[in-house]
Design a protein around this motif. Structure first.
Motif, short mmCIF file in Angstrom:
data_model
loop_
_atom_site.label_atom_id
_atom_site.label_comp_id
_atom_site.label_asym_id
_atom_site.label_seq_id
_atom_site.Cartn_x
_atom_site.Cartn_y
_atom_site.Cartn_z
N TYR A 38 41.44 47.17 67.80
CA TYR A 38 41.31 48.51 68.37
C TYR A 38 40.88 49.47 67.29
CZ TYR A 38 42.67 53.04 70.19
OH TYR A 38 42.67 54.35 70.58
N LYS A 39 39.81 50.19 67.56
CA LYS A 39 39.34 51.20 66.61
C LYS A 39 39.49 52.57 67.25
CE LYS A 39 35.99 48.10 64.58
NZ LYS A 39 34.57 47.80 64.39
N PRO A 40 40.34 53.43 66.71
CA PRO A 40 40.49 54.76 67.29
C PRO A 40 39.20 55.55 67.17
CG PRO A 40 41.82 54.52 65.31
CD PRO A 40 41.19 53.21 65.57
N PRO A 41 38.94 56.47 68.12
CA PRO A 41 37.71 57.26 68.04
C PRO A 41 37.67 58.12 66.79
CG PRO A 41 39.10 57.98 69.86
CD PRO A 41 39.76 56.79 69.26
N LYS A 42 36.46 58.35 66.30
CA LYS A 42 36.29 59.20 65.13
C LYS A 42 36.51 60.65 65.53
CE LYS A 42 32.86 56.02 63.34
NZ LYS A 42 31.44 55.81 63.12
N SER A 43 36.99 61.45 64.59
CA SER A 43 37.29 62.85 64.91
C SER A 43 36.03 63.64 65.23
CB SER A 43 38.04 63.51 63.75
OG SER A 43 37.26 63.45 62.58
N ASP A 44 34.87 63.23 64.67
CA ASP A 44 33.64 63.97 64.92
C ASP A 44 32.89 63.47 66.16
OD1 ASP A 44 33.00 61.55 63.81
OD2 ASP A 44 31.39 62.33 62.54
N GLU A 45 33.42 62.47 66.83
CA GLU A 45 32.78 61.93 68.03
C GLU A 45 33.00 62.89 69.19
OE1 GLU A 45 34.00 58.21 70.58
OE2 GLU A 45 33.09 57.59 68.70
N PRO A 46 31.92 63.26 69.91
CA PRO A 46 32.09 64.18 71.03
C PRO A 46 33.06 63.62 72.08
CG PRO A 46 29.77 63.81 70.56
CD PRO A 46 30.55 62.86 69.71
N ILE A 82 31.80 61.43 75.14
CA ILE A 82 31.45 60.03 74.94
C ILE A 82 32.74 59.22 74.88
CG2 ILE A 82 30.43 58.36 73.37
CD1 ILE A 82 28.53 60.55 72.45
N ARG A 83 32.85 58.26 75.77
CA ARG A 83 34.08 57.47 75.84
C ARG A 83 33.76 56.02 75.53
NH1 ARG A 83 38.75 57.93 80.25
NH2 ARG A 83 40.16 56.59 79.16
N ARG A 84 34.55 55.45 74.69
CA ARG A 84 34.41 54.03 74.39
C ARG A 84 34.97 53.21 75.53
NH1 ARG A 84 35.93 53.16 68.14
NH2 ARG A 84 34.33 54.47 67.26
N ASN A 85 34.92 51.92 75.37
CA ASN A 85 35.44 51.02 76.39
C ASN A 85 36.92 51.33 76.64
OD1 ASN A 85 36.02 48.92 78.06
ND2 ASN A 85 35.84 47.33 76.52
N PRO A 86 37.26 51.73 77.87
CA PRO A 86 38.66 52.11 78.15
C PRO A 86 39.57 50.94 78.47
CG PRO A 86 37.33 52.54 80.06
CD PRO A 86 36.39 52.04 78.99
N TRP A 87 39.07 49.72 78.46
CA TRP A 87 39.87 48.54 78.78
C TRP A 87 40.44 47.93 77.50
CZ3 TRP A 87 40.93 47.48 83.74
CH2 TRP A 87 40.10 48.07 84.70
N ARG A 88 41.70 47.50 77.56
CA ARG A 88 42.34 46.82 76.44
C ARG A 88 42.93 45.51 76.94
NH1 ARG A 88 39.61 49.79 74.41
NH2 ARG A 88 40.08 51.71 73.34
N ASP A 89 42.83 44.51 76.10
CA ASP A 89 43.36 43.19 76.44
C ASP A 89 44.73 43.01 75.79
OD1 ASP A 89 41.08 42.42 77.88
OD2 ASP A 89 40.04 41.89 76.03
N PHE A 90 45.67 42.52 76.58
CA PHE A 90 47.03 42.28 76.10
C PHE A 90 47.44 40.85 76.43
CE2 PHE A 90 46.89 46.84 76.70
CZ PHE A 90 47.55 47.32 75.59
N ILE A 143 44.00 45.79 80.81
CA ILE A 143 44.58 47.02 81.35
C ILE A 143 43.70 48.21 80.97
CG2 ILE A 143 46.61 48.51 81.34
CD1 ILE A 143 48.25 46.06 80.48
N HIS A 144 43.44 49.06 81.95
CA HIS A 144 42.71 50.31 81.70
C HIS A 144 43.70 51.30 81.08
CE1 HIS A 144 40.34 53.92 82.40
NE2 HIS A 144 39.30 53.12 82.65
N ILE A 145 43.28 51.97 80.02
CA ILE A 145 44.23 52.83 79.30
C ILE A 145 44.72 54.01 80.13
CG2 ILE A 145 43.42 52.18 77.01
CD1 ILE A 145 41.86 54.80 76.92
N ASP A 146 43.94 54.43 81.14
CA ASP A 146 44.39 55.53 81.99
C ASP A 146 45.49 55.11 82.96
OD1 ASP A 146 42.63 57.26 80.80
OD2 ASP A 146 41.08 57.06 82.35
#
Length: 97
Positions: A53-61, A64-72, A83-86
């Motif tokens: 998992y790479k957290p979004p950069k602070s300067d990223e608008p 723009i959303r990265r892939n919202p799905w995470r595998d567990f 799982i969708h993070i929302d």
């Protein structure tokens, strides 16, 4: 209440000992638009985040959303979950905003 980003940093990305898989309790809601099903609350007692998992950069608008799905992986059941993070309600009994 904490944000999803803060929860992932605190519980899944914290440095641990070698072999520490950082298992956490996750509660989320199921949803499937294609099938029109969902609404069940599922609790994973020993969930481990897979992949990197790479957290979004602070300067990223923000728009723009990265892939919202995470595998567990659930250590108790031996099953994999995507799982969708929302849809995450809480991590370690702390509510997600």
């Amino acid at each position: 209440m904490i944000t999803v980003q803060e929860a992932f940093r605190r519980f899944f990305l914290a440095k641990g000992d070698f072999g520490d898989y950082r298992c956490n309790n996750i509660k989320y809601v199921t949803a499937d638009k294609k099938r029109g099903t969902g609404g069940e609350i599922v609790t994973l007692q020993k969930a481990r985040l897979l992949g990197q998992y790479k957290p979004p950069k602070s300067d990223e608008p923000k728009k723009i959303r990265r892939n919202p799905w995470r595998d567990f992986y659930d250590e108790d059941t031996g099953r994999y979950y995507r799982i969708h993070i929302d849809l995450i309600l809480s991590i370690n009994e702390i509510q997600i905003a």
